[in-house]
Design a protein around this motif. Structure first.
Motif, PDB file in Angstrom:
ATOM      1  N   ALA A 110       7.667  -1.057   4.937  1.00 59.67           N
ATOM      2  CA  ALA A 110       7.006  -0.264   5.965  1.00 59.67           C
ATOM      3  C   ALA A 110       7.979   0.075   7.091  1.00 59.67           C
ATOM      4  N   LEU A 111       8.811  -0.898   7.467  1.00 56.30           N
ATOM      5  CA  LEU A 111       9.786  -0.646   8.531  1.00 56.30           C
ATOM      6  C   LEU A 111      10.794   0.413   8.104  1.00 56.30           C
ATOM      7  N   ALA A 112      11.144   0.389   6.821  1.00 55.72           N
ATOM      8  CA  ALA A 112      12.072   1.420   6.322  1.00 55.72           C
ATOM      9  C   ALA A 112      11.430   2.798   6.471  1.00 55.72           C
TER      10      ALA A 112
ATOM     11  N   CYS B  35       0.108  -7.156  -1.643  1.00 56.35           N
ATOM     12  CA  CYS B  35       0.403  -7.111  -0.209  1.00 56.35           C
ATOM     13  C   CYS B  35       0.620  -5.665   0.219  1.00 56.35           C
ATOM     14  N   THR B  36      -0.070  -5.285   1.276  1.00 52.75           N
ATOM     15  CA  THR B  36      -0.069  -3.902   1.716  1.00 52.75           C
ATOM     16  C   THR B  36       0.226  -3.859   3.196  1.00 52.75           C
TER      17      THR B  36
ATOM     18  N   ALA C  31       0.066   3.592   1.157  1.00 47.12           N
ATOM     19  CA  ALA C  31       0.472   2.631   2.182  1.00 47.12           C
ATOM     20  C   ALA C  31       1.949   2.760   2.508  1.00 47.12           C
ATOM     21  N   GLU C  32       2.326   2.431   3.748  1.00 42.65           N
ATOM     22  CA  GLU C  32       3.731   2.458   4.134  1.00 42.65           C
ATOM     23  C   GLU C  32       4.522   1.417   3.337  1.00 42.65           C
ATOM     24  N   GLY C  33       3.890   0.254   3.072  1.00 42.20           N
ATOM     25  CA  GLY C  33       4.562  -0.765   2.268  1.00 42.20           C
ATOM     26  C   GLY C  33       3.575  -1.391   1.314  1.00 42.20           C
ATOM     27  N   SER C  34       3.900  -1.453   0.022  1.00 46.03           N
ATOM     28  CA  SER C  34       2.956  -2.028  -0.935  1.00 46.03           C
ATOM     29  C   SER C  34       3.715  -2.786  -2.005  1.00 46.03           C
TER      30      SER C  34
ATOM     31  N   GLU D 276       7.879 -11.610 -10.033  1.00 47.51           N
ATOM     32  CA  GLU D 276       7.985 -10.202 -10.387  1.00 47.51           C
ATOM     33  C   GLU D 276       7.283  -9.397  -9.306  1.00 47.51           C
ATOM     34  N   MET D 277       7.951  -8.390  -8.784  1.00 52.04           N
ATOM     35  CA  MET D 277       7.301  -7.573  -7.752  1.00 52.04           C
ATOM     36  C   MET D 277       7.320  -6.104  -8.136  1.00 52.04           C
ATOM     37  N   THR D 278       6.162  -5.441  -8.029  1.00 54.60           N
ATOM     38  CA  THR D 278       6.071  -4.002  -8.248  1.00 54.60           C
ATOM     39  C   THR D 278       5.924  -3.333  -6.887  1.00 54.60           C
TER      40      THR D 278
END
Lengths: 254, 254, 254, 254, 254, 254
Positions: free
Chosen positions: B144-146, B42-43, B27-30, B18-20
């Protein structure tokens, strides 16, 4: 005339508070605390012994650790707080404060020879992380004590009174409750108050970053902070109730 | 005949994942990643410059940091991982592995002179935290790349292929996928595989904790792990899609 | 009825203060400060540049370092404070406080791009070492500024107002000024106040070590502390006068 | 067509290996190992007790330390590896690997409550220092065990099987055994294998530094490495024989 | 013809020495030592037990710590000596020397199982701080031993002979006693001698910073230094006498 | 009558010295030095620039690092010297001594802006490791300088005179040259001398571990040590000659 606050609140109003109980499933007490854009994960761990220097005194201990996540700010900190070196002076100052505040909530003799450690991990920081750590830390502490009680390891209540904390400050000569980062960094005076539900004071820390301030401003700041703490202790009670815990039965009768 | 696994899974089945997405809002990606009782935050943070030793090469960099929360285990660790001293050998080994794995997913020249740091904070640990860090780290990286792309700072796709990781092991002479802690600590052989969606291998690390093992067992372990990785990359894709991101458009065409 | 204090003072009376100016002959400002059995050596050093993070802002900086001599207590500390490891949390907390307090005494823009460091070495400790560091530190700072002025490096006064600090506490329900160690360690509540000669507050730090205290006790503590600070600033003025320095001419006119 | 290797070897041939036994005269086991331009000094020390965390289990322990000499490379490293700070992540990773590999060679229960430490000091580094540490470390270990046996402190053989290690890699799409530094730094894939004389695998670590690699390449790499390990264990046997030690009599019968 | 020395002394004359006994009131022995512009605070602390590695041998121990105050020089040192990191090599070398020198003054068996620590804090440094630490350290040691004797904890004298130290050097081919900083930094040869009142040598450390020197110059340097030490031990005796302590009665009869 | 020495030597005879030149093949100068049971690996590395604090002065620098191998003693040291913490005081003291001694052998201005680092790794320790480091270090230094000369990077000789070092000591009232560990640990007085071939003194360090010693014993010790140093410089010359290097042509003419 009053300028609007960054998040649109009135000057004497707290940020909306939301607590998720049981976020970490292995801990005796776990609370994910959100107040606006400040997020702190408070985790209470029970250790059935005390540190060596306290052994044999028949008393317990409550202590705290505090750490900022490297991306709790808009820009990532280059180094993890305290990694490979001692935690910063600020970090140590805060965790000592949180420890003192939460010890004041507990009758250490009634607690018995066990230690409760409150880990305060700041996941997002928008001002007020030390007061959030105290307010949420109390809930994590109460959850952990309820677990100890369920196991039959306590002879009776050990909590003296609910404890919470809040910041107040002067901005452009106006007094504001519960400052966000933008306000905190601009405040001429900044005061953190730790107090009990009934308004008894545990710790007061006020600093005039700019010009020294007249005595009466300190008085007004304490008054406003005590109002905020009353509200926060009422939220604590509801959150514990929603987790099936009656705070009143955990309090030592006076 | 097969003994049941601690969480009742079949031998060749992954834990439910499960990912939230967007758990940390600055953060750019979390990604908050849960696989059974293992939880990793993961950040991904984007820095629009590279470390000094990479400057002027026209290439980007991806690196990782890993830290266990002191209460990610049933008992609290006495000391915070790496606080006041260098991170443990295990921690450094893992964060180097995660960094290598995620760099393999990216064309560093196409990324340009910027660095992406993936913080992997283990909030609950029930085995597989390093593989979880890679699998979730890839999603944080893609998020983050997006973000960088949305700002118009990329000239085209920079991802080569989705990357994920999983563990396999022999327990009582049976081969099992995605070990929980209880299994991992008893496994006679233990292998972590990092691979791409199409089954190309990035990293293989296998250790016989007990007796050395015949060559053919290593072969069977790699086969099983590749199956698991296929499933994990399909979950990654769905999670990104649910966040409005089409992974396919982010991949460099071959 | 009132119990006598360990050193025989009345409850609202300061310890006798004695300052030796010019104790260290190479420093721009040097004061050996004795208040009863507490002895602090305060040394002000002028550096004609600011730390890198402050360069180019046209402003100066004032900072402090604090260290306990290993034999400042009845028994020698096994390890020198901060030797071979980071200074303790207490030491860092104190030196940050002293720095803030003394910065409040100075108009940093008028100071210009130079840094003044105040070293506070505690040679004997009988309570009140952090407040002594501030009170004596102000004198060392004024001496150093007089030196800079004599060299013709200042365009006019840079001091806002004299600053001093004192502790107060409740002991057996009696309020006492300027606590010695024996009192401090037994006090139910303990408050340190930093303020200016005119009674404006720079910092207030109050902690209820035992039971939380009613609001009105905090008020009484601040009142008593302000009295003590008035007396201390008058002593500072006399000490500077005896060294041939007129404090009034060093103050910015309002 | 095949390009020649930097040292002129065929693709599937080991570097010439030379071992000087008894280089350090005070150690229970000492080997100066040369494989081409890689030189490692392996020293086995016997301690007749185990670390505190292993006491009372009736089992022994084997551990390793690894250090690069500052001038093991063409240019001197500015700082000694691990001096004044924790050993680097790479160093820790390697010494953990060497320890695991050599523990796999020993029946720890038959070893009894004693610890053997293998110091691996790299005097010259031309690739393959970690595999050299394992291959030479096994000889040092065997020498030390022979000493313990001579003193009559062992009840019988404690070695399971000889253990050695080697690297393999893909360079310009050709598979090569036992890479020198120049090859290692350019290899697209790089795999270290630790195995026993009979070809049972103890540890496999493969990393695709460039593009991920197909499954079948991993298979070919393991095959080639196993060939190399067979040769290395035969060299180990001869070196021990020349020192008067019959390896066969030291092996536990199956 | 002889050039004048920076402070006008003749080549074979010591700087004027002044010692304030009892400067720190809580310590068993305390001396503030001034020799010209060099000021060292020596503090002797008695601990009624020895370090663990000396327990049960029926012998005592004398050790020293040395630290430069950050403003003991014309310019403030950026960092406190040894704060947050190990003390510098120079600091460790000096405190080892002071410890050895003062141990030579004491019969450790007669001292019994107790440790005396001599803290040497350099408040002002104008050359000769290590020799000043020894000369003043002996007085602090004697004061502390007198305290232990007064308490009835010694069975008889424990001092062998008074010990002092001094530097000598060649400057422009002239031999000078007791160098100030300006001389020390220019000396071609520099020798520190530790000796007893009767001229027996405890330690000699001579270094030719420039060209190596003929044997006979070393001889002349030792002669001159022994003269200086005779004078210093006579000053030590007078200082102790003025504090009511008869050095002769503290010496073991030969 | 004289008791025999542990290794049967006469009192005034050196241990047999053996040097292997070129032991480490990548270094500019490498010597494996054996004197009886003391073995030191000395490695000279040339860096074509000086440390930042020496830049632009037109002078070179020579420095040294010293480290004991963990198994240089009969029992393994638990921790590697200086690993994870600052090198011990003893280590720092020795490497500062070796650096000073070897700098005295070189005309730093003629050396030009380059640094030579001498690594002294003690592989076996039976007393005299610091003097061995100097004697062997000189040979490594000369080898490295010959390399620099061969490359045409020197305008002429840069060595002033050969430098060597030796220890002497009193044992049972007999004077002995070049002490082994057993002697060194029992010596009443112990003196290390660094001198040139012609007998000019660079450094003298004498310590009376037991009772202070009369002046004339120091004189006799220096005489004996100078004899030993004459022999050692003659050995240095032969070793260099056997490596094809004529020491005489490397010396600056006087």
């Amino acid at each position: 005339m009053t300028r609007p606050r960054p998040d649109g609140r009135a000057l004497d109003v707290l940020r909306p508070v939301e607590m998720t109980v049981g976020f970490q499933r292995m801990a005796e007490g776990s609370v994910l605390y959100r107040a606006g854009s400040t997020v702190v994960l408070c985790t209470a761990s029970v250790d059935e012994k005390v540190p060596p220097w306290m052994e044999g005194k028949g008393k317990g201990w409550v202590t705290a650790e505090y750490q900022m996540h490297p991306r709790s700010n808009p820009v990532r900190r280059e180094n993890r707080d305290g990694r490979g070196k001692a935690p910063s002076g600020r970090t140590q100052e805060i965790q000592r404060l949180v420890g003192r505040a939460l010890r004041a909530a507990v009758d250490l003799e009634k607690l018995g020879e066990r230690q409760i450690t409150i880990d305060c991990d700041v996941l997002e920081a928008d001002g007020g992380t030390r007061t959030a750590s105290i307010t949420a830390g109390f809930v994590a502490l109460a959850l952990a004590l309820a677990k100890v009680e369920q196991k039959g390891n306590l002879k009776g209540p050990v909590l003296r009174e609910p404890v919470a904390a809040v910041s107040v400050g002067y901005l452009n000569e106006e007094l504001a409750l519960d400052l966000v980062y933008l306000e905190d960094s601009k405040a001429e005076v900044d005061l953190n108050l730790v107090a009990t539900r009934s308004g008894a004071i545990i710790e007061v820390q006020g600093t005039a970053e700019g010009a020294p301030v007249p005595r009466r401003e300190i008085d007004r700041m304490i008054d406003l902070a005590l109002n905020g703490i009353r509200d926060l202790t009422s939220i604590q009670e509801k959150v514990l109730a929603s987790a099936g815990i009656s705070l009143e039965t955990m309090l030592i009768e006076k």
